[in-house]
Design a protein around this motif. Structure first.
Motif, short mmCIF file in Angstrom:
data_model
loop_
_atom_site.label_atom_id
_atom_site.label_comp_id
_atom_site.label_asym_id
_atom_site.label_seq_id
_atom_site.Cartn_x
_atom_site.Cartn_y
_atom_site.Cartn_z
N GLY A 33 -26.92 -1.32 -9.55
CA GLY A 33 -25.81 -0.35 -10.03
C GLY A 33 -25.12 0.00 -8.65
N VAL A 34 -26.19 0.34 -7.84
CA VAL A 34 -25.52 0.91 -6.48
C VAL A 34 -24.74 -0.27 -5.86
N VAL A 35 -24.96 -1.39 -5.63
CA VAL A 35 -24.31 -2.38 -5.11
C VAL A 35 -23.05 -2.75 -5.93
N GLU A 36 -23.37 -2.74 -7.51
CA GLU A 36 -21.92 -3.03 -8.16
C GLU A 36 -20.94 -1.86 -7.99
N LYS A 37 -21.42 -0.76 -7.82
CA LYS A 37 -20.45 0.45 -7.54
C LYS A 37 -19.62 0.02 -6.18
N ILE A 38 -20.44 -0.10 -5.35
CA ILE A 38 -19.66 -0.29 -3.81
C ILE A 38 -18.78 -1.29 -3.86
N ALA A 39 -19.20 -2.81 -4.67
CA ALA A 39 -18.35 -3.98 -4.79
C ALA A 39 -17.20 -3.49 -5.71
N GLY A 40 -17.27 -2.76 -6.80
CA GLY A 40 -16.08 -2.27 -7.67
C GLY A 40 -15.10 -1.60 -6.76
N VAL A 67 -16.54 8.97 -25.51
CA VAL A 67 -17.60 9.39 -25.93
C VAL A 67 -18.22 10.21 -24.87
N PRO A 68 -18.78 11.43 -25.19
CA PRO A 68 -19.31 12.41 -24.18
C PRO A 68 -20.59 11.86 -23.69
N GLY A 69 -20.52 11.66 -22.38
CA GLY A 69 -21.82 11.30 -21.64
C GLY A 69 -22.09 9.76 -21.69
N GLY A 70 -21.02 8.89 -22.22
CA GLY A 70 -21.22 7.56 -22.28
C GLY A 70 -20.80 6.64 -21.36
N GLY A 71 -19.72 7.27 -20.53
CA GLY A 71 -18.98 6.24 -19.40
C GLY A 71 -18.92 7.13 -18.06
N ARG A 72 -19.60 7.70 -17.50
CA ARG A 72 -19.52 8.45 -16.37
C ARG A 72 -19.07 7.43 -15.17
N THR A 73 -19.90 6.31 -15.07
CA THR A 73 -20.03 5.61 -14.00
C THR A 73 -19.46 4.10 -14.40
N ALA A 74 -18.73 4.14 -15.69
CA ALA A 74 -18.10 2.94 -16.21
C ALA A 74 -17.14 2.13 -15.51
N PRO A 75 -16.13 3.24 -14.86
CA PRO A 75 -15.00 2.47 -14.26
C PRO A 75 -15.38 2.05 -12.81
N ALA A 76 -16.04 2.51 -12.43
CA ALA A 76 -16.66 2.05 -10.89
C ALA A 76 -17.23 0.84 -10.84
N THR A 77 -18.06 0.80 -11.73
CA THR A 77 -18.88 -0.65 -12.05
C THR A 77 -18.20 -1.85 -13.15
N ARG A 78 -17.21 -1.43 -13.68
CA ARG A 78 -16.80 -2.52 -14.65
C ARG A 78 -16.10 -3.61 -14.10
N GLY A 79 -16.80 -4.78 -14.79
CA GLY A 79 -16.22 -6.19 -14.03
C GLY A 79 -16.86 -6.55 -13.03
N VAL A 80 -18.16 -5.74 -12.62
CA VAL A 80 -19.08 -6.20 -11.80
C VAL A 80 -20.37 -6.37 -12.08
N LYS A 81 -20.84 -7.62 -11.78
CA LYS A 81 -22.37 -7.79 -11.93
C LYS A 81 -23.20 -8.26 -10.54
N ALA A 82 -24.17 -7.41 -10.16
CA ALA A 82 -24.88 -7.85 -8.98
C ALA A 82 -26.36 -8.28 -9.24
#
Length: 153
Positions: A33-40, A67-82
């Motif tokens: 997830g860390v690498v996915e965030k950086i790449a995204g 949804v409350p608590g459902g997607g705090r990091t979703a935008p940063a990692t959306r579309g990225v798989k590491a």
């Protein structure tokens, strides 16, 4: 004890402590997830990238964000798989490009930006960055991700 003897003893004790370079003591692991965030984030910085992820992934992400608590990091990692190993990583990115841009130029720029950011921040070698262009954003299309006015009040 003389000052010279104290310095000599300190050097001897210092040499025996821990042994070796402090930077080599222990392991560092980096989560996918860390690498996915950086790449995204690096991919989004490229001019011509409209959004990350396929249409379905963006729709699902937009629902999760509401949804409350459902997607705090979703935008940063959306579309990225590491896939992260001990010293290497491989990345798959899904992008939507703006109409009129050269897809090959955008893909090249995304690869360069992602590789530079991930390698600089993690020290991992990026062995591949696969890019799937899933859509083209036309100038007259509505923004799917923009907040629309509610139909009922």
């Amino acid at each position: 004890m003389t000052e010279t003897q104290q310095q000599s003893e300190a050097k001897t004790l210092g040499g025996k402590r821990g042994g070796g370079d402090p930077a080599s003591r222990g392991r560092t692991t980096i989560a996918d997830g860390v690498v996915e965030k950086i790449a995204g984030l690096a991919a989004r910085d490229v001019v011509g990238v409209y959004a990350m992820g396929s249409g379905f992934a963006r729709t699902l992400g937009a629902v999760r964000e509401r949804v409350p608590g459902g997607g705090r990091t979703a935008p940063a990692t959306r579309g990225v798989k590491a896939e992260v190993g001990e010293v290497q990583t491989a990345l798959d990115l899904g992008i939507v490009v703006d109409y009129g841009v050269s897809i090959t130029d955008v893909a090249r720029s995304v690869r360069e930006n992602v590789v530079a950011a991930v390698e600089r921040m993690t020290g991992l070698e990026v062995v591949e960055v696969n890019i799937a262009v899933s859509d083209v954003k036309l100038p007259d299309e509505e923004d799917e991700e923009e907040e629309k006015e509610p139909r009922l009040q």
